[in-house]
Design a protein around this motif. Sequence first.
Motif, PDB file in Angstrom:
ATOM      1  N   ALA A  27       0.983  -1.198  -0.098  1.00 32.29           N
ATOM      2  CA  ALA A  27       0.122   0.084   0.142  1.00 32.29           C
ATOM      3  C   ALA A  27       0.737   1.332   0.112  1.00 32.29           C
ATOM      4  N   ALA A  28       2.086   1.151   0.639  1.00 30.64           N
ATOM      5  CA  ALA A  28       2.692   2.457   0.792  1.00 30.64           C
ATOM      6  C   ALA A  28       3.543   2.725  -0.688  1.00 30.64           C
ATOM      7  N   LYS A  29       3.817   1.586  -1.430  1.00 31.05           N
ATOM      8  CA  LYS A  29       4.380   1.860  -2.785  1.00 31.05           C
ATOM      9  C   LYS A  29       3.337   2.298  -3.709  1.00 31.05           C
ATOM     10  N   LEU A  30       2.225   1.839  -3.491  1.00 31.96           N
ATOM     11  CA  LEU A  30       1.091   2.023  -4.174  1.00 31.96           C
ATOM     12  C   LEU A  30       0.750   3.663  -4.186  1.00 31.96           C
ATOM     13  N   ALA A  31       0.854   3.907  -2.740  1.00 35.40           N
ATOM     14  CA  ALA A  31       0.610   5.492  -2.641  1.00 35.40           C
ATOM     15  C   ALA A  31       1.693   6.333  -3.327  1.00 35.40           C
ATOM     16  N   LEU A 108      -2.737   5.738   4.233  1.00 38.14           N
ATOM     17  CA  LEU A 108      -3.417   5.293   5.592  1.00 38.14           C
ATOM     18  C   LEU A 108      -3.761   3.905   5.737  1.00 38.14           C
ATOM     19  N   THR A 109      -4.053   3.297   4.603  1.00 36.34           N
ATOM     20  CA  THR A 109      -4.280   1.958   4.673  1.00 36.34           C
ATOM     21  C   THR A 109      -2.807   1.096   5.125  1.00 36.34           C
ATOM     22  N   ALA A 110      -1.811   1.539   4.672  1.00 38.44           N
ATOM     23  CA  ALA A 110      -0.473   0.913   5.041  1.00 38.44           C
ATOM     24  C   ALA A 110      -0.326   1.280   6.599  1.00 38.44           C
ATOM     25  N   ALA A 111      -0.776   2.544   6.982  1.00 39.84           N
ATOM     26  CA  ALA A 111      -0.660   2.752   8.535  1.00 39.84           C
ATOM     27  C   ALA A 111      -1.443   1.961   9.323  1.00 39.84           C
ATOM     28  N   GLN A 112      -2.854   1.565   8.642  1.00 38.52           N
ATOM     29  CA  GLN A 112      -3.751   0.725   9.046  1.00 38.52           C
ATOM     30  C   GLN A 112      -3.264  -0.608   9.522  1.00 38.52           C
ATOM     31  N   ARG A 113      -2.753  -1.093   8.366  1.00 43.17           N
ATOM     32  CA  ARG A 113      -1.911  -2.526   8.540  1.00 43.17           C
ATOM     33  C   ARG A 113      -1.041  -2.654   9.696  1.00 43.17           C
ATOM     34  N   ALA A 163       7.606  10.712  14.248  1.00 44.15           N
ATOM     35  CA  ALA A 163       6.454  10.502  13.798  1.00 44.15           C
ATOM     36  C   ALA A 163       6.137   9.075  12.953  1.00 44.15           C
ATOM     37  N   ARG A 164       5.188   8.760  12.870  1.00 43.25           N
ATOM     38  CA  ARG A 164       5.220   7.398  11.911  1.00 43.25           C
ATOM     39  C   ARG A 164       5.540   7.720  10.473  1.00 43.25           C
ATOM     40  N   PRO A 165       6.207   6.770   9.868  1.00 42.41           N
ATOM     41  CA  PRO A 165       6.422   7.008   8.360  1.00 42.41           C
ATOM     42  C   PRO A 165       5.219   7.457   7.459  1.00 42.41           C
TER      43      PRO A 165
END
Length: 271
Positions: A27-31, A108-113, A163-165
């Motif tokens: 998800a992070a790469k997709l973002a 945000l999905t990456a953070a949720q995971r 802070a979070r990535p």
Amino acid sequence: MNGASREALAAARERLDALTDNTSVDAAKLAEELAAVTALLQREVSLRRVLTDPSQAGEAKAELAGRLLRGQVGGETVDLISGMVRSRWSQSRDLVDSVEELASTADLTAAQRSGDLDDVEDELFRFGRIVASDKELRAALTSRSASVAAKSELLRSLLGGKARPATERLVVRLVTQPRGRSLEAGLESLSKLAAERRDRMVAVVTSAVPLSDQQKQRLGAALAKIYGRPMHLNLDVDPTVLGGIAVRVGDEVINGTIAERLEEATRRMAG
């Protein structure tokens, strides 16, 4: 957004959710890739006009997008963008706004995971408060004369390792690619997207002193009952309110502070 654009964005959100439900998708790469497409469409006005031209066949526009993007981004991103340009858009800018929203949602999905979504929400809120209280910092981050590199370096000195990535990525993109928005409006939009990841609303709560855990739980439960949805509380302490609390949910303000009551009493006496 109106009409066709709203429907197109809703369909794109569904496709993104279906894609990121697959945990094998990064998800992070997709973002990151969607953010790159946003920058491309923002920069190339003629391209986004072609890709949103209602007189052109959807498949022809999808084929053009595929030719441009293949080899530059992954297949998932190509598929998402191809699906978006097949849709009808009320304005060409709406396509850019929507791709940018998908990029933020993917982060945000990456953070949720990773279990960091609560922290990301809180960090976005706190960063907004820091900027609002520091005029020099805000000026540095919004200066048109400052380079992207300088702004990025400043943000990394402020957020790196603290802070979070996902928070850092979101804020850096917002500051370096504002696209005509104020910093405050951009941060508020990101906070709303974060809340929507869990179908929650955001309440900004201002109180004279910090609320206890029990008070926060009671307030959250009361607001959830009022609005019929889970509520995330962004907490701000402001001694000038004197006592009580002020709650803002979207455009609605529930003000129960002593300062507000004093002002009301003064207005009545003056009347």
